[in-house]
Design a protein around this motif. Sequence first.
Motif, PDB file in Angstrom:
ATOM      1  N   ALA A  82       0.811  -1.222   0.000  1.00 54.47           N
ATOM      2  CA  ALA A  82       0.000   0.000   0.000  1.00 54.47           C
ATOM      3  C   ALA A  82       0.843   1.271   0.000  1.00 54.47           C
ATOM      4  O   ALA A  82       0.294   2.378   0.002  1.00 54.47           O
ATOM      5  CB  ALA A  82      -0.939   0.000   1.213  1.00 54.47           C
ATOM      6  N   SER A  83       2.177   1.146   0.019  1.00 57.56           N
ATOM      7  CA  SER A  83       3.031   2.337   0.005  1.00 57.56           C
ATOM      8  C   SER A  83       2.880   3.061  -1.330  1.00 57.56           C
ATOM      9  O   SER A  83       2.778   2.431  -2.382  1.00 57.56           O
ATOM     10  CB  SER A  83       4.498   1.942   0.211  1.00 57.56           C
ATOM     11  N   TRP A  84       2.894   4.381  -1.269  1.00 54.29           N
ATOM     12  CA  TRP A  84       2.701   5.144  -2.507  1.00 54.29           C
ATOM     13  C   TRP A  84       3.678   6.297  -2.694  1.00 54.29           C
ATOM     14  O   TRP A  84       3.848   6.785  -3.806  1.00 54.29           O
ATOM     15  CB  TRP A  84       1.273   5.685  -2.565  1.00 54.29           C
ATOM     16  N   ARG A  85       4.319   6.753  -1.621  1.00 51.08           N
ATOM     17  CA  ARG A  85       5.263   7.850  -1.769  1.00 51.08           C
ATOM     18  C   ARG A  85       6.540   7.352  -2.431  1.00 51.08           C
ATOM     19  O   ARG A  85       7.113   6.343  -2.012  1.00 51.08           O
ATOM     20  CB  ARG A  85       5.614   8.453  -0.404  1.00 51.08           C
ATOM     21  N   PRO A  86       7.035   8.050  -3.470  1.00 49.67           N
ATOM     22  CA  PRO A  86       8.285   7.634  -4.108  1.00 49.67           C
ATOM     23  C   PRO A  86       9.479   7.857  -3.177  1.00 49.67           C
ATOM     24  O   PRO A  86       9.567   8.885  -2.496  1.00 49.67           O
ATOM     25  CB  PRO A  86       8.374   8.528  -5.348  1.00 49.67           C
TER      26      PRO A  86
END
Length: 437
Positions: free
Chosen positions: A107-111
């Motif tokens: 669920a991680s989304w930050r680059p």
Amino acid sequence: MTTTADAEAAENGLTPLADYLSSVLRRLRALPPLDLDLTQAYGNVLAEDVVAPHSFPAFDQAAVDGYAARWEDIAGGGRGVGYVPAQSSRPGGRTVRLNVVGDLGAASWRPVRLTPGSCFSVAAGAPLPIGADVVVPVEWTDQGMAAVEIFRVPKRGYGVRRTGEEVAAGELLARSGTYVSPALVAVLAATGIGHVVVRPSPRVVIVATGDELVDVGRGSQPGQVVDANSHALTAAAAEVGALAYRVGICDDDPEGLRGLLEDQTLRADLIITTGGTGTGPGDMVRRILSRREGSRAGPVTFTDVALYPGTALGFGTVGAEEVPVVCLPGDPGAAMIGFEVLARPAINLLAGAEPVFRPSVRAHLLETVSSPAGLREFRPAHVAERRGGGYTVQPLNGGPFTLSGLAEANGLLVLGERVTAAAAGSTVDVLLLDRRR
């Protein structure tokens, strides 16, 4: 093989099976397409090509649980090779130690970006950090949290799935005519498709006719015959992928038969009847459906086909909607063979499925058999793959009329109109039947 003259069927007043099937199937058209939600599309056939609107995977991601890193940080300046202990690929037998700078889940989304000498702990499906080109499986490490020691050096790219690696945006996923399987549903969903245009599953109604018929749950006795046909053909239609409806038994009553068929045209794309296709005094189906009205011929044409078992078959349309109707013989074995050679291809054609006929193989015959002259025989058989390639076929006892043989068979031995005998060791055609066992 011993053969008869080429014109044997014509001389007997019979229509060759291939000619008959060609004339019938030319009159059928695939059902109009429907736009269905993906959850309802399984079991249908695509009515148009499907192109991927998005890539799959949609982003660079980890394929395994482990540590996302830069390969040059763990390979000792490029000296490492795949799947070997790190100490054997680095001077002095040292392991590799990297700082763990964060955790990434699916669920991680930050680059995030890797810096030299660092790595991220990642779960399978998590987006890759910028700069990562390898994921080291957790079992190849000491599973450290702030820092991790790596004992084995994977190849560059191991544990990584790149954007579009499996399916690129704009790629053809499936052509028109493709059966929608569970796996295809998964591919369509993964690339962002929620609706597809398909041919609907044909609605097939099965009617058994005859005053002598009684329903299952009892034994046959003189003057009464248990209706096996409507149950068997309903199952056979469902096996093809149709929405099959068993109406049950219709007595040999002209008005009752007409009314029943008229009612069923409201919910049917195809009607299958059994019984009454001959020319005997009790063959009411043929008498009623082929009857001329004024100068017009009846809606159903009955043809004596060079087929064994069951030569008498009917095909036409009924009702104002001109719903196709297939009329099969009343003998259960003949009805099942008639379904295979006529009704099954008709259902596949309505569904838009290709090919419409079952697959066939050439097989080595294990037993000498005889066959009626001028008729194309379909005999229950057991087909097996030979060690080293090819097939063998063993005819089953009892011939084509036996229900027990049909129940045991995984193939139908096909003997052509000109064949009167086939010797053991000869090569013959065999239709392969669906068997889930």
